[in-house]
Design a protein around this motif. Structure first.
Motif, PDB file in Angstrom:
ATOM      1  N   LYS A 331      -3.947  23.183  -0.711  1.00 58.72           N
ATOM      2  CA  LYS A 331      -5.258  22.553  -0.617  1.00 58.72           C
ATOM      3  C   LYS A 331      -5.674  22.132   0.685  1.00 58.72           C
ATOM      4  O   LYS A 331      -6.812  22.485   1.004  1.00 58.72           O
ATOM      5  CB  LYS A 331      -5.083  21.440  -1.624  1.00 58.72           C
ATOM      6  N   ALA A 332      -4.918  21.905   1.414  1.00 57.83           N
ATOM      7  CA  ALA A 332      -5.133  21.651   3.035  1.00 57.83           C
ATOM      8  C   ALA A 332      -5.507  22.967   3.593  1.00 57.83           C
ATOM      9  O   ALA A 332      -6.449  22.837   4.458  1.00 57.83           O
ATOM     10  CB  ALA A 332      -3.804  20.892   3.533  1.00 57.83           C
ATOM     11  N   MET A 333      -4.994  24.110   3.462  1.00 58.65           N
ATOM     12  CA  MET A 333      -5.407  25.258   4.035  1.00 58.65           C
ATOM     13  C   MET A 333      -6.826  25.634   3.453  1.00 58.65           C
ATOM     14  O   MET A 333      -7.546  25.984   4.217  1.00 58.65           O
ATOM     15  CB  MET A 333      -4.320  26.429   3.452  1.00 58.65           C
ATOM     16  N   ASP A 338     -12.561  25.693   4.643  1.00 56.28           N
ATOM     17  CA  ASP A 338     -14.047  25.567   4.218  1.00 56.28           C
ATOM     18  C   ASP A 338     -14.611  24.654   5.164  1.00 56.28           C
ATOM     19  O   ASP A 338     -15.744  24.683   5.827  1.00 56.28           O
ATOM     20  CB  ASP A 338     -13.851  24.317   2.860  1.00 56.28           C
ATOM     21  N   LYS A 339     -13.890  23.688   6.146  1.00 48.44           N
ATOM     22  CA  LYS A 339     -14.502  22.831   7.050  1.00 48.44           C
ATOM     23  C   LYS A 339     -14.873  23.722   8.259  1.00 48.44           C
ATOM     24  O   LYS A 339     -15.822  23.702   8.896  1.00 48.44           O
ATOM     25  CB  LYS A 339     -13.574  21.865   7.594  1.00 48.44           C
ATOM     26  N   PHE A 356      -4.451  30.481  -3.801  1.00 53.40           N
ATOM     27  CA  PHE A 356      -5.955  30.943  -3.629  1.00 53.40           C
ATOM     28  C   PHE A 356      -6.291  31.792  -4.326  1.00 53.40           C
ATOM     29  O   PHE A 356      -5.522  32.718  -4.838  1.00 53.40           O
ATOM     30  CB  PHE A 356      -5.977  31.415  -2.009  1.00 53.40           C
ATOM     31  N   ARG A 357      -7.692  31.956  -4.505  1.00 52.71           N
ATOM     32  CA  ARG A 357      -8.395  32.723  -5.349  1.00 52.71           C
ATOM     33  C   ARG A 357      -9.598  33.214  -4.600  1.00 52.71           C
ATOM     34  O   ARG A 357     -10.499  32.653  -4.305  1.00 52.71           O
ATOM     35  CB  ARG A 357      -8.949  32.045  -6.746  1.00 52.71           C
ATOM     36  N   ALA A 379      -4.813  29.148   9.112  1.00 54.50           N
ATOM     37  CA  ALA A 379      -4.670  28.125   8.287  1.00 54.50           C
ATOM     38  C   ALA A 379      -3.210  27.874   7.999  1.00 54.50           C
ATOM     39  O   ALA A 379      -2.900  26.536   7.932  1.00 54.50           O
ATOM     40  CB  ALA A 379      -5.610  28.210   7.086  1.00 54.50           C
ATOM     41  N   PHE A 380      -2.499  29.073   7.657  1.00 53.64           N
ATOM     42  CA  PHE A 380      -1.138  28.555   7.397  1.00 53.64           C
ATOM     43  C   PHE A 380      -0.405  28.199   8.564  1.00 53.64           C
ATOM     44  O   PHE A 380       0.510  27.142   8.322  1.00 53.64           O
ATOM     45  CB  PHE A 380      -0.546  30.175   6.964  1.00 53.64           C
ATOM     46  N   VAL A 381      -0.393  28.581   9.752  1.00 52.02           N
ATOM     47  CA  VAL A 381       0.106  28.198  10.738  1.00 52.02           C
ATOM     48  C   VAL A 381      -0.270  26.676  11.231  1.00 52.02           C
ATOM     49  O   VAL A 381       0.611  25.827  11.613  1.00 52.02           O
ATOM     50  CB  VAL A 381      -0.096  28.900  11.962  1.00 52.02           C
ATOM     51  N   ARG A 382      -1.601  26.361  11.142  1.00 48.56           N
ATOM     52  CA  ARG A 382      -2.238  25.039  11.190  1.00 48.56           C
ATOM     53  C   ARG A 382      -1.479  24.101  10.333  1.00 48.56           C
ATOM     54  O   ARG A 382      -0.883  23.064  10.816  1.00 48.56           O
ATOM     55  CB  ARG A 382      -3.619  25.086  10.779  1.00 48.56           C
ATOM     56  N   GLU A 383      -1.391  24.487   9.009  1.00 45.50           N
ATOM     57  CA  GLU A 383      -0.544  23.451   8.221  1.00 45.50           C
ATOM     58  C   GLU A 383       0.635  23.499   8.203  1.00 45.50           C
ATOM     59  O   GLU A 383       1.468  22.148   8.340  1.00 45.50           O
ATOM     60  CB  GLU A 383      -1.018  23.886   6.493  1.00 45.50           C
TER      61      GLU A 383
END
Length: 391
Positions: A331-333, A338-339, A356-357, A379-383
């Protein structure tokens, strides 16, 4: 993937929602300028528009001439409910389910219609039932493409050509992106807001001659709501399938659907639509093949959807977390994407496993899918970094 650096290229259109889906390329509100607004749908202009929508649907989907096509209320759900309430009860029923919407049809058949001779054939998310098990002496209900699981039937070869029962197919995420073998299908339903990116609230109901015969020979044991009634005096109400809708449609939405159908016709019809969806799903497949942290939810390539492409995180640093933590990570990813304005609404369906979908239907450009994929890595690395687990 050791640095938290934004990719240089962004999707031009970040709309990857699985419904309502992205509008056709080049769409603008000007495309709706010919809508007969403020007019009765029963007046000559409105009737002509509704008939045009039905005729173009037949042309693009390659629906046989002797099949009826109707515009009905309440989206794909309304079309499926009309079919089940009107047609079931004449013989036993097999209901196939491998995701949330198929499970919803199980609930309707078992708990609402309360049919007694029902077999429920179910598989978990990412799987599909054994397609050798349905009994075609019975009515068979199934979802061609599971929007929430990314699983589809590979073809219609498993359906008996000499079947005694009816096949009732929810095709809402398949129509216009996957070939439908109408000779094997007696009822086909879908909604405008999926592959062609139309507006919501209207459904399509396609009936074979065998389905019409059932309607005219079978009287359900339960009261029939007005909005579901397709016969009068034991005869099909033919007007429903000529644009005389049961309730008032939105002529603005009808115009939008016609615009999408004309776009589909102009780019090459069904074959071009299928090719676009295949190219989009293929771009995701190529990325998954070279990316270690992610995999498809659908385990068998033969049953993977080319529209609602569902992914799960398999990296042990995340997959080893408890279910709630995994869901929070995904969800955070999705929230970060989205942001950043590069992908809207790509979180997994609420009842599905976390992940994800990504909608890859025909209105999505392959260049946008390709541009999105490095952002998923980002996003994966970020989280991971936020958890202190990045490599």
């Amino acid at each position: 993937m050791t640095q938290h650096i934004e990719p240089a290229v962004r999707p031009e259109n970040p709309r990857f929602s699985s419904g309502p889906c992205a509008k056709r390329p080049g769409w603008s509100a000007e495309a709706l300028s010919d809508a007969p607004l403020g007019r009765s749908h029963r007046a000559k202009p409105g009737k002509a528009k509704l008939a045009e929508a039905i005729d173009l649907t037949r042309q693009i989907l390659q629906v046989p001439d002797d099949y009826r096509i109707g515009i009905v209320p309440a989206s794909d759900t309304g079309a499926m409910e009309m079919a089940m309430w009107s047609l079931l009860g004449a013989r036993g029923v097999d209901v196939l389910a491998w995701e949330s919407f198929g499970s919803g049809w199980v609930t309707d058949v078992v708990k609402q219609l309360r049919l007694e001779d029902v077999r429920v054939l179910e598989a978990g998310y990412g799987e599909i039932v054994d397609l050798s098990t349905p009994d075609f002496s019975r009515d068979v209900i199934f979802t061609w493409n599971g929007t929430t699981s990314g699983v589809r039937v590979p073809d219609a070869n498993w359906i008996a050509a000499d079947r005694e029962g009816l096949t009732i197919c929810d095709a809402t995420s398949a129509a216009f992106a996957q070939p439908l073998d109408f000779a094997k299908l007696d009822v086909v339903t879908f909604s405008w807001q999926k592959v062609l990116g139309g507006e919501a609230a209207h459904g399509m109901l396609i009936l074979s001659p065998r389905a019409v015969e059932r309607l005219e020979s079978h009287t359900p044991a339960w009261p029939m709501p007005k909005v579901f009634r397709m016969t009068k005096g034991g005869k099909l109400i033919e007007g429903i399938f000529k644009g005389e809708t049961i309730n008032t449609p939105s002529m603005l939405c009808v115009e939008d659907y016609i615009d999408a159908l004309k776009w589909a016709r102009d780019i090459g019809g069904l074959e071009a639509l299928v090719a676009r969806a295949d190219a989009n799903a293929g771009a995701v497949a190529d990325w998954v093949a070279r990316t270690g942290w992610v995999d498809f939810l659908a385990s068998d390539p033969a049953t993977r959807s080319n529209t609602s492409v569902c992914l799960r995180i398999v990296d042990p640093r995340v997959a080893g977390l408890d279910a709630d933590a995994q869901a929070a990570f995904a969800k955070a990813m999705a929230g970060a994407l989205d942001k950043a304005g590069v992908a809207h609404d790509i979180g997994a369906y609420r009842d599905a496993p976390s992940g994800f979908r990504i909608w890859c239907g025909a209105t999505v450009e392959t260049s946008d899918v390709t541009a999105l994929l490095p952002w998923l890595d980002w996003a994966f690395v970020r989280e991971l970094q936020s958890l202190g687990k990045a490599a």
